[in-house]
Design a protein around this motif. Sequence first.
Motif, mmCIF file in Angstrom:
data_model
loop_
_atom_site.group_PDB
_atom_site.id
_atom_site.type_symbol
_atom_site.label_atom_id
_atom_site.label_comp_id
_atom_site.label_asym_id
_atom_site.label_seq_id
_atom_site.Cartn_x
_atom_site.Cartn_y
_atom_site.Cartn_z
ATOM 1 N N THR A 1 0.604 -1.283 0.051
ATOM 2 C CA THR A 1 0.103 -0.095 -0.078
ATOM 3 C C THR A 1 0.908 1.295 -0.074
ATOM 4 N N SER A 2 0.442 2.202 -0.998
ATOM 5 C CA SER A 2 1.236 3.530 -0.745
ATOM 6 C C SER A 2 0.397 4.384 -0.114
ATOM 7 N N PRO A 3 1.234 5.291 0.893
ATOM 8 C CA PRO A 3 0.492 6.264 1.575
ATOM 9 C C PRO A 3 -0.084 7.485 0.840
ATOM 10 N N LYS A 4 -1.096 7.997 1.238
ATOM 11 C CA LYS A 4 -1.959 9.094 0.753
ATOM 12 C C LYS A 4 -2.371 9.864 2.021
ATOM 13 N N ILE A 5 -1.811 11.074 2.079
ATOM 14 C CA ILE A 5 -2.072 11.670 3.384
ATOM 15 C C ILE A 5 -3.010 13.107 3.348
ATOM 16 N N LEU A 6 -3.955 13.349 4.144
ATOM 17 C CA LEU A 6 -4.571 14.713 4.071
ATOM 18 C C LEU A 6 -4.291 15.412 5.522
ATOM 19 N N ILE A 7 -3.816 16.625 5.199
ATOM 20 C CA ILE A 7 -3.405 17.625 6.140
ATOM 21 C C ILE A 7 -4.660 18.620 6.322
ATOM 22 N N THR A 8 -4.895 18.764 7.493
ATOM 23 C CA THR A 8 -6.009 20.002 7.697
ATOM 24 C C THR A 8 -5.659 20.669 9.058
ATOM 25 N N THR A 9 -6.502 21.510 9.356
ATOM 26 C CA THR A 9 -6.215 22.521 10.482
ATOM 27 C C THR A 9 -7.551 22.346 11.224
ATOM 28 N N SER A 10 -7.340 23.044 12.399
ATOM 29 C CA SER A 10 -8.482 23.444 13.258
ATOM 30 C C SER A 10 -9.546 24.493 12.422
ATOM 31 N N ARG B 1 -11.293 27.867 11.400
ATOM 32 C CA ARG B 1 -10.395 29.410 11.266
ATOM 33 C C ARG B 1 -9.197 29.481 11.449
ATOM 34 N N PRO B 2 -8.240 28.701 10.939
ATOM 35 C CA PRO B 2 -6.833 28.689 10.975
ATOM 36 C C PRO B 2 -6.195 30.085 10.713
ATOM 37 N N HIS B 3 -5.091 30.597 11.357
ATOM 38 C CA HIS B 3 -4.409 32.012 11.007
ATOM 39 C C HIS B 3 -3.235 31.646 9.998
ATOM 40 N N GLY B 4 -2.519 32.553 9.827
ATOM 41 C CA GLY B 4 -1.491 32.467 8.600
ATOM 42 C C GLY B 4 -0.293 31.581 9.285
ATOM 43 N N ARG B 5 0.369 31.413 10.098
ATOM 44 C CA ARG B 5 1.331 30.472 10.742
ATOM 45 C C ARG B 5 0.833 29.215 10.762
ATOM 46 N N THR B 6 -0.301 28.937 10.942
ATOM 47 C CA THR B 6 -0.836 27.462 11.096
ATOM 48 C C THR B 6 -0.770 27.004 9.572
ATOM 49 N N VAL B 7 -1.361 27.777 8.582
ATOM 50 C CA VAL B 7 -1.635 27.474 7.205
ATOM 51 C C VAL B 7 -0.205 27.173 6.638
ATOM 52 N N ARG B 8 0.526 28.089 6.876
ATOM 53 C CA ARG B 8 2.175 27.924 6.092
ATOM 54 C C ARG B 8 2.904 26.596 6.956
ATOM 55 N N CYS C 1 1.151 23.952 7.363
ATOM 56 C CA CYS C 1 0.580 22.906 6.645
ATOM 57 C C CYS C 1 1.046 22.873 5.427
ATOM 58 N N GLU C 2 1.170 23.858 4.687
ATOM 59 C CA GLU C 2 1.864 23.850 3.337
ATOM 60 C C GLU C 2 3.159 23.616 3.149
ATOM 61 N N GLN C 3 3.963 23.682 4.431
ATOM 62 C CA GLN C 3 5.203 23.138 4.068
ATOM 63 C C GLN C 3 5.425 21.729 4.443
ATOM 64 N N LEU C 4 4.550 21.358 5.587
ATOM 65 C CA LEU C 4 4.475 19.660 5.856
ATOM 66 C C LEU C 4 4.162 19.067 4.445
ATOM 67 N N GLU D 1 -4.352 24.924 16.850
ATOM 68 C CA GLU D 1 -3.465 26.235 17.219
ATOM 69 C C GLU D 1 -4.214 26.684 18.265
ATOM 70 N N ASP D 2 -3.603 27.626 19.209
ATOM 71 C CA ASP D 2 -4.073 28.544 20.209
ATOM 72 C C ASP D 2 -3.494 29.739 20.193
ATOM 73 N N ARG D 3 -4.143 30.855 20.097
ATOM 74 C CA ARG D 3 -3.777 32.213 20.016
ATOM 75 C C ARG D 3 -2.787 32.273 18.866
ATOM 76 N N LYS D 4 -3.107 31.882 17.778
ATOM 77 C CA LYS D 4 -2.526 31.920 16.548
ATOM 78 C C LYS D 4 -1.204 31.139 16.391
ATOM 79 N N ILE D 5 -0.820 30.231 17.640
ATOM 80 C CA ILE D 5 0.346 29.507 17.370
ATOM 81 C C ILE D 5 -0.119 28.124 17.278
ATOM 82 N N PRO D 6 0.345 27.301 16.400
ATOM 83 C CA PRO D 6 0.236 25.738 16.395
ATOM 84 C C PRO D 6 0.554 25.223 17.765
#
Length: 348
Positions: A140-149, A151-158, A160-163, A200-205
């Motif tokens: 089996t080959s892995p297929k990953i879904l990455i999401t956030t909590s 209303r995420p803020h910019g730091r959390t979104v970035r 996820c994109e880098q991961l 995230e909490d207070r805009k920090i993951p």
Amino acid sequence: MAKAGDKSGGSGNKGLKRKAATEERQEAAVAEDGTTESGVQPSKAAAFPPGFSVSEIKNKQRRHLMFTRWKQQQRKEKLAAKKKLKKEREALGDKAPPKPIPKTIDNQRVYDETTVDPNDEEVAYDEATDEFASYFNRQTSPKILITTSDRPHGRTVRLCEQLSTVIPNSHVYYRRGLALKKIIPQCISRDFTDLIVINEDRKIPNGLILSHLPNGPTAHFKMSSVRLRKEIKRRGKEPTEHIPEIILNNFTTRLGHSVGRMFASLFPHNPQFTGRQVATFHNQRDYIFFRFHRYIFKSEKKVGIQELGPRFTLKLRSLQKGTFDSKYGEYEWVHKISGSQSGTSSIT
């Protein structure tokens, strides 16, 4: 009245200055001659540092001065003892006693009875029949879904994109207010093998949920010390699309073995060595440090590394059987500060 007060205040200051000067001259005389005014040779402890506690000195500047002198003397004595020991070892040569092993937190830890032997038949059977066996057998080959909590803020979104650039075949989708219990069936229907949720909490993951699909397990981690690529000094160029190599350090216990296999199942097991990229999960004192590097061959004997980022630290909070279910889920392990049996096992 004011003038008289000023004069009395001025004379008082002059008296204090004269007293301090006299004490300094007496200390200088003691330092040079080694005797006091009465002619008695003071003991070394009474002369310097003083026989009484430095904290008893009322004057702040003088207390700080005496403490600084005492620290300097301690440093000189320590250096002299070190040089003396080094000369003795050189004089003895091969007959010198072995150097003592320094005490650290790691080598003073109590041995964990759940430590796994890789050659154990029972461990080999568990690995062949657990939820991750098909990934290690390359069926089996892995297929990953990455999401956030929500209303995420910019730091959390970035993050996820880098991961998504670190983990091959991973996709980032925004939450849009959906509950995890609704997201998981959609992931299973679209053949996703793992779900990563960054909270995230207070805009920090500050948290990461890793759920293996379709039958679990699910791990909940506390996340800290997050550094994005732009925040890392002397970082390398952007990572390429090559499949990285995986390094798992110190996942030695039963619990650590399960967590290590969860991380390993996120990546395909056919790394492309031409990319020279390495994802490291290093476990130390139950903290998991994640780093992403590129290694460079400088010569036949020297190798340099460049950190690509991101980096973060994880602390396991719970390991749950099945997919995410905070209400009716059955937990294999839960971190408890009270010291109960469910929280005493460690990863290392």
